[in-house]
Design a protein around this motif. Structure first.
Motif, PDB file in Angstrom:
ATOM      1  N   UNK A 151       0.830  -1.209   0.000  1.00  0.00           N
ATOM      2  CA  UNK A 151       0.000   0.000   0.000  1.00  0.00           C
ATOM      3  C   UNK A 151       0.864   1.258   0.000  1.00  0.00           C
ATOM      4  N   UNK A 152       1.999   1.192   0.673  1.00  0.00           N
ATOM      5  CA  UNK A 152       2.900   2.342   0.664  1.00  0.00           C
ATOM      6  C   UNK A 152       3.435   2.642  -0.718  1.00  0.00           C
ATOM      7  N   UNK A 153       3.770   1.603  -1.440  1.00  0.00           N
ATOM      8  CA  UNK A 153       4.260   1.813  -2.800  1.00  0.00           C
ATOM      9  C   UNK A 153       3.155   2.362  -3.707  1.00  0.00           C
ATOM     10  N   UNK A 154       1.925   1.892  -3.483  1.00  0.00           N
ATOM     11  CA  UNK A 154       0.800   2.426  -4.248  1.00  0.00           C
ATOM     12  C   UNK A 154       0.608   3.911  -3.952  1.00  0.00           C
ATOM     13  N   UNK A 155       0.732   4.289  -2.686  1.00  0.00           N
ATOM     14  CA  UNK A 155       0.564   5.693  -2.305  1.00  0.00           C
ATOM     15  C   UNK A 155       1.690   6.549  -2.867  1.00  0.00           C
ATOM     16  N   UNK A 156       2.887   5.987  -2.949  1.00  0.00           N
ATOM     17  CA  UNK A 156       3.994   6.730  -3.566  1.00  0.00           C
ATOM     18  C   UNK A 156       3.701   7.005  -5.038  1.00  0.00           C
ATOM     19  N   UNK A 157       3.041   6.061  -5.700  1.00  0.00           N
ATOM     20  CA  UNK A 157       2.682   6.293  -7.104  1.00  0.00           C
ATOM     21  C   UNK A 157       1.525   7.288  -7.215  1.00  0.00           C
ATOM     22  N   UNK A 158       0.526   7.119  -6.348  1.00  0.00           N
ATOM     23  CA  UNK A 158      -0.667   7.976  -6.432  1.00  0.00           C
ATOM     24  C   UNK A 158      -0.365   9.412  -6.039  1.00  0.00           C
ATOM     25  N   UNK A 159       0.519   9.601  -5.072  1.00  0.00           N
ATOM     26  CA  UNK A 159       0.820  10.945  -4.562  1.00  0.00           C
ATOM     27  C   UNK A 159       2.288  11.308  -4.787  1.00  0.00           C
ATOM     28  N   UNK A 160       2.897  10.661  -5.767  1.00  0.00           N
ATOM     29  CA  UNK A 160       4.324  10.849  -5.991  1.00  0.00           C
ATOM     30  C   UNK A 160       4.716  12.282  -6.263  1.00  0.00           C
ATOM     31  N   UNK A 161       3.947  12.978  -7.085  1.00  0.00           N
ATOM     32  CA  UNK A 161       4.300  14.364  -7.412  1.00  0.00           C
ATOM     33  C   UNK A 161       4.249  15.245  -6.167  1.00  0.00           C
ATOM     34  N   UNK A 162       3.202  15.059  -5.359  1.00  0.00           N
ATOM     35  CA  UNK A 162       3.079  15.841  -4.124  1.00  0.00           C
ATOM     36  C   UNK A 162       4.221  15.526  -3.172  1.00  0.00           C
ATOM     37  N   UNK A 163       4.514  14.245  -2.991  1.00  0.00           N
ATOM     38  CA  UNK A 163       5.584  13.862  -2.072  1.00  0.00           C
ATOM     39  C   UNK A 163       6.941  14.357  -2.548  1.00  0.00           C
ATOM     40  N   UNK A 164       7.164  14.377  -3.835  1.00  0.00           N
ATOM     41  CA  UNK A 164       8.437  14.887  -4.343  1.00  0.00           C
ATOM     42  C   UNK A 164       8.549  16.392  -4.131  1.00  0.00           C
ATOM     43  N   UNK A 165       7.435  17.114  -4.309  1.00  0.00           N
ATOM     44  CA  UNK A 165       7.453  18.554  -4.026  1.00  0.00           C
ATOM     45  C   UNK A 165       7.743  18.807  -2.546  1.00  0.00           C
ATOM     46  N   UNK A 166       7.152  18.012  -1.693  1.00  0.00           N
ATOM     47  CA  UNK A 166       7.385  18.150  -0.246  1.00  0.00           C
ATOM     48  C   UNK A 166       8.845  17.841   0.077  1.00  0.00           C
ATOM     49  N   UNK A 167       9.381  16.784  -0.533  1.00  0.00           N
ATOM     50  CA  UNK A 167      10.786  16.440  -0.297  1.00  0.00           C
ATOM     51  C   UNK A 167      11.705  17.567  -0.757  1.00  0.00           C
ATOM     52  N   UNK A 168      11.409  18.129  -1.920  1.00  0.00           N
ATOM     53  CA  UNK A 168      12.245  19.210  -2.440  1.00  0.00           C
ATOM     54  C   UNK A 168      12.192  20.439  -1.546  1.00  0.00           C
ATOM     55  N   UNK A 169      11.003  20.719  -0.979  1.00  0.00           N
ATOM     56  CA  UNK A 169      10.843  21.925  -0.169  1.00  0.00           C
ATOM     57  C   UNK A 169      11.464  21.769   1.222  1.00  0.00           C
ATOM     58  N   UNK A 170      11.268  20.618   1.840  1.00  0.00           N
ATOM     59  CA  UNK A 170      11.704  20.451   3.229  1.00  0.00           C
ATOM     60  C   UNK A 170      12.977  19.621   3.377  1.00  0.00           C
ATOM     61  N   UNK A 171      13.404  18.950   2.329  1.00  0.00           N
ATOM     62  CA  UNK A 171      14.604  18.137   2.442  1.00  0.00           C
ATOM     63  C   UNK A 171      14.414  16.900   3.292  1.00  0.00           C
ATOM     64  N   UNK A 172      13.204  16.352   3.284  1.00  0.00           N
ATOM     65  CA  UNK A 172      12.898  15.130   4.029  1.00  0.00           C
ATOM     66  C   UNK A 172      12.487  14.067   3.027  1.00  0.00           C
TER      67      UNK A 172
END
Length: 457
Positions: A151-172
């Motif tokens: 399910x985590x991998x599915x969520x990474x695909x479904x929300x990947x763009x959002x999570x990548x933006x968050x990673x880029x902004x916060x460095x997490x």
């Protein structure tokens, strides 16, 4: 470092429920419960730092929202709504003055408390948190199950763009944010649907940890006053944890962000964006190092001294390699800075070299098992392998009371035990090994029921 580190207070809301928090961070509780993100800084000195520096965490720009116009609420309506429990109604009258003195407007208070009732089920849950009796491997079997990983991998695909933006902004790292989401609410499936004001008011009135819950209740009222959420949408677990990643109100006040830019820090929405970004903001605040692991599984040399598995003993991987501590692949662990050795199930279970990011996740929940669960789930979502070492599954779980008895009997027999507290750390492990050697038993250092039976003879 303790072996299970009070696996009770511990376990991160695998079912999305909250637990008694902050002040009881080492109290045992059921697997369904967990501390929410602790609102550190909670002390005076740190609070000043938050007031100076939290602006960039609390908002991505723009002015904080203000309370939206609503239908007027008649003063006193909240108190009348609770007349079925006179003691609770009297407490609300007294609390109203304290809330107003803390900066909550009369209008916000009366609006939020309209229809609030004393909830005996909340008190029952608070009173009946059984000691957690599962071992670390049983916890991880559930926390990092195949379905949780899938399910985590599915969520990474479904929300990947959002999570990548968050990673880029916060460095997490995005996988770590996703793992916390999975641990706390099963990726949003179990966010809690109890009315938060009623739950917090009941717990504050009940008094067992009244000061803590009153502080959370005032923070919740201020969140409503800010306009982020209406009272009827402010839901969560029975002890006040909210949203996709289960923030308690004081943590929300300090770290929640409006990443969508809609003027609200909305962690309750079906859209998890603000909640995920808030979690990243929280981890960033405590120094997350992007691209660095929380820890890595390692192989220990034969005869490794368990006393060296201590959070207070940190050295670079090269120094550990010189002692024979290497990665599962047999090579020295890359240099991620000073690390400690963690043996969550004693010498017979898996061993980890843990680094700075372990302590950052620990700010979310202090239990070792929770941190390992989040870290390992993130690794698995990223495509990493399961834990390679076997666990001592042949042992029956021992309760905190039984661990205390083991320590007491060891101490009475002359073995080095300084505290009879039910916390099995290196000192207790070494005392068990010494006793087992003296008795000609297998030296596994484990506080098993078999060991207890032998000590009782």
């Amino acid at each position: 470092m303790t072996r299970k580190r009070k696996i009770g207070a511990m376990m991160g809301a695998i079912l999305g429920c909250s637990a008694p928090a902050l002040a009881e961070a080492t109290t045992a509780s059921a697997i369904e419960t967990s501390l929410r993100p602790i609102a550190r800084p909670a002390q005076a000195g740190d609070a000043q730092e938050v007031s100076r520096g939290a602006v960039t965490l609390v908002s991505l720009g723009g002015v904080r929202p203000v309370l939206r116009p609503e239908d007027a609420v008649q003063p006193g309506a909240a108190i009348e709504a609770s007349v079925s429990h006179p003691g609770f109604a009297n407490w609300i009258r007294g609390f109203r003055g304290r809330a107003l003195a803390a900066g909550v407007s009369a209008r916000t208070f009366d609006r939020a408390f309209q229809g609030v009732q004393y909830n005996p089920d909340v008190v029952k849950k608070d009173r009946n948190q059984a000691e957690f009796k599962k071992e670390i491997w049983e916890y991880l079997d559930f926390a990092v199950s195949d379905s949780r990983v899938s399910n985590g991998r599915k969520m990474m695909r479904a929300h990947g763009r959002t999570l990548q933006r968050i990673e880029a902004h916060y460095g997490v790292d995005a996988e770590v944010v996703a793992a916390i989401w999975g641990m706390e609410s099963a990726y949003g499936a179990r966010r809690g649907d109890m009315p938060l004001i009623s739950s917090l008011a009941t717990l504050a009135y009940d008094g067992r940890r009244g000061r803590f819950f009153e502080k959370q209740l005032i923070a919740a009222l201020k969140i409503i006053q800010s306009g982020d959420v209406a009272p009827n949408r402010m839901t969560g677990s029975w002890a006040g944890a909210m949203g996709h990643t289960q923030f308690i109100p004081t943590s929300y006040e300090a770290y929640a962000v409006d990443f969508t830019g809609d003027g609200r820090r909305d962690i309750w929405s079906d859209d998890p964006t603000d909640a995920l970004a808030s979690t990243a903001a929280y981890l960033k605040r405590f120094g997350w190092r992007k691209g660095h692991p929380w820890g890595v599984e390692v192989r220990l040399p034969r005869g490794f001294n368990a006393a060296r598995a201590s959070r207070s003993l940190k050295q670079n991987p090269a120094a550990w390699a010189a002692e024979g501590v290497v990665g599962i692949d047999g090579r020295p662990v890359p240099n991620y800075g000073p690390g400690s050795i963690l043996l969550p199930a004693g010498p017979q279970g898996a061993a980890f070299m843990i680094f700075h990011n372990f302590g950052v996740i620990e700010r979310y929940n202090k239990a070792d098992a929770y941190v390992i669960g989040v870290g390992h789930l993130a690794d698995r979502i990223r495509g990493g392998p399961p834990i390679q070492a076997s666990w001592p599954r042949q042992y029956e779980s021992t309760s905190e009371r039984e661990k205390k008895e083991i320590q007491l009997l060891l101490k009475r027999k002359g073995f080095a035990i300084s505290a009879v507290d039910g916390v099995v750390g290196p000192e207790t492990t070494n005392a068990i090994v010494a006793y087992q050697k003296a008795r000609g038993l297998a030296t596994d250092g484990y506080p098993s029921k078999q060991l207890l039976s032998d000590l009782r003879r």
